[in-house]
Scaffold this motif. Structure first.
Motif, mmCIF file in Angstrom:
data_model
loop_
_atom_site.group_PDB
_atom_site.id
_atom_site.type_symbol
_atom_site.label_atom_id
_atom_site.label_comp_id
_atom_site.label_asym_id
_atom_site.label_seq_id
_atom_site.Cartn_x
_atom_site.Cartn_y
_atom_site.Cartn_z
ATOM 1 N N VAL A 1 -43.422 -17.700 14.776
ATOM 2 C CA VAL A 1 -43.459 -16.386 15.408
ATOM 3 C C VAL A 1 -43.903 -16.585 16.841
ATOM 4 O O VAL A 1 -44.939 -17.199 17.092
ATOM 5 C CB VAL A 1 -44.442 -15.426 14.692
ATOM 6 C CG1 VAL A 1 -44.500 -14.086 15.407
ATOM 7 C CG2 VAL A 1 -44.064 -15.236 13.242
ATOM 8 N N ARG B 1 -37.054 -18.644 13.933
ATOM 9 C CA ARG B 1 -37.984 -18.115 14.931
ATOM 10 C C ARG B 1 -37.856 -16.595 15.013
ATOM 11 O O ARG B 1 -36.769 -16.064 15.190
ATOM 12 C CB ARG B 1 -37.709 -18.736 16.295
ATOM 13 C CG ARG B 1 -38.086 -20.197 16.315
ATOM 14 C CD ARG B 1 -38.251 -20.737 17.721
ATOM 15 N NE ARG B 1 -38.899 -22.040 17.649
ATOM 16 C CZ ARG B 1 -38.374 -23.150 18.134
ATOM 17 N NH1 ARG B 1 -37.214 -23.127 18.744
ATOM 18 N NH2 ARG B 1 -39.020 -24.294 18.019
ATOM 19 N N ILE B 2 -39.004 -15.950 14.877
ATOM 20 C CA ILE B 2 -39.081 -14.508 15.145
ATOM 21 C C ILE B 2 -39.555 -14.426 16.593
ATOM 22 O O ILE B 2 -40.710 -14.712 16.895
ATOM 23 C CB ILE B 2 -40.073 -13.808 14.189
ATOM 24 C CG1 ILE B 2 -39.655 -14.013 12.731
ATOM 25 C CG2 ILE B 2 -40.164 -12.315 14.540
ATOM 26 C CD1 ILE B 2 -40.680 -13.520 11.712
ATOM 27 N N TYR C 1 -49.264 -17.031 8.248
ATOM 28 C CA TYR C 1 -48.905 -17.830 9.423
ATOM 29 C C TYR C 1 -50.175 -18.415 10.028
ATOM 30 O O TYR C 1 -51.222 -17.784 10.011
ATOM 31 C CB TYR C 1 -48.156 -16.975 10.452
ATOM 32 C CG TYR C 1 -46.762 -16.620 9.990
ATOM 33 C CD1 TYR C 1 -45.660 -17.327 10.452
ATOM 34 C CD2 TYR C 1 -46.556 -15.607 9.061
ATOM 35 C CE1 TYR C 1 -44.394 -17.023 10.004
ATOM 36 C CE2 TYR C 1 -45.291 -15.299 8.604
ATOM 37 C CZ TYR C 1 -44.206 -16.012 9.079
ATOM 38 O OH TYR C 1 -42.953 -15.713 8.622
ATOM 39 N N ALA D 1 -37.108 -6.629 14.624
ATOM 40 C CA ALA D 1 -37.433 -8.046 14.781
ATOM 41 C C ALA D 1 -36.190 -8.757 15.273
ATOM 42 O O ALA D 1 -35.072 -8.444 14.853
ATOM 43 C CB ALA D 1 -37.906 -8.654 13.466
ATOM 44 N N TYR E 1 -50.228 -11.633 11.623
ATOM 45 C CA TYR E 1 -49.491 -12.848 11.264
ATOM 46 C C TYR E 1 -50.324 -13.741 10.345
ATOM 47 O O TYR E 1 -49.804 -14.292 9.377
ATOM 48 C CB TYR E 1 -49.068 -13.629 12.516
ATOM 49 C CG TYR E 1 -48.228 -12.805 13.461
ATOM 50 C CD1 TYR E 1 -47.108 -12.101 13.013
ATOM 51 C CD2 TYR E 1 -48.558 -12.708 14.807
ATOM 52 C CE1 TYR E 1 -46.356 -11.328 13.875
ATOM 53 C CE2 TYR E 1 -47.798 -11.945 15.676
ATOM 54 C CZ TYR E 1 -46.703 -11.251 15.207
ATOM 55 O OH TYR E 1 -45.961 -10.495 16.057
ATOM 56 N N VAL F 1 -40.917 -8.912 8.332
ATOM 57 C CA VAL F 1 -41.195 -10.343 8.174
ATOM 58 C C VAL F 1 -40.599 -10.852 6.860
ATOM 59 O O VAL F 1 -40.017 -11.946 6.824
ATOM 60 C CB VAL F 1 -42.707 -10.628 8.275
ATOM 61 C CG1 VAL F 1 -43.016 -12.068 7.904
ATOM 62 C CG2 VAL F 1 -43.199 -10.327 9.692
ATOM 63 N N SER G 1 -45.539 -15.151 19.979
ATOM 64 C CA SER G 1 -46.430 -14.044 20.319
ATOM 65 C C SER G 1 -47.367 -14.492 21.427
ATOM 66 O O SER G 1 -48.199 -15.370 21.227
ATOM 67 C CB SER G 1 -47.224 -13.607 19.087
ATOM 68 O OG SER G 1 -47.949 -12.429 19.349
#
Length: 157
Positions: free
Chosen positions: A121, A84-85, A139, A68, A134, A104, A123
């Motif tokens: 996240v 922020r991922i 999320y 990650a 997620y 996570v 994506s």
């Protein structure tokens, strides 16, 4: 009656240039192919350019099974940084082993330590199968991201 295999221990640690080959295969599976030398250079540049950035890996029995990329972003419109991922991947053969959850969880703890009150996240639509993962972790869909590639400037003039 068969016994389920024992749960293996997942170790989360910071990525190093020695992880480049494994990161290369994980990035390719996400649709971002690059050779190990390029991944090494990007990793070194990222960590040198942004002191809040981290790339973490999930290791089982000495082998990296996921990663990650984490960024802490200060914003004007929020009272604290936003965690922020911006990239996350788990090897297809290792899914359903809890590795994504470990990544996570480590990201959330990292951002909590930095004082973040919100985590996002990144994506894109090509990764829609991950959306349920997620959501399962709590999320929520929280907006739309727009992107535009910038053409490179001719520097030969």
């Amino acid at each position: 009656m068969s016994t389920p295999p024992p749960r293996r221990s997942v170790r989360i640690r910071d990525a190093t240039p020695a992880d480049a080959t494994r990161l290369t295969s994980l990035l390719a599976a996400l649709g971002y192919p690059a050779d190990p030398d390029t991944v090494t250079a990007r990793l070194e540049w990222l960590l040198a350019a942004d002191p809040t950035a981290r790339v973490i890996v999930a290791e089982v029995d000495g082998t990296v099974h996921g990663f990650a990329t984490l960024h802490a972003t200060p914003t004007l419109h929020r009272p604290t940084i936003v965690g922020r991922i911006t990239g996350i991947a788990v090897a297809e053969s290792s899914r359903q082993l809890g590795i994504g959850q470990h990544l996570v969880d480590a990201a959330e703890e990292h951002f909590r330590t930095l004082g973040a009150h919100r985590i996002e996240v990144t994506s894109g639509p090509t990764h829609a199968p991950a959306y349920d993962f997620y959501r399962h972790l709590g999320y929520e869909d929280a907006g739309v991201r727009f992107a535009k590639p910038l053409p490179r400037r001719d520097t030969t003039a």
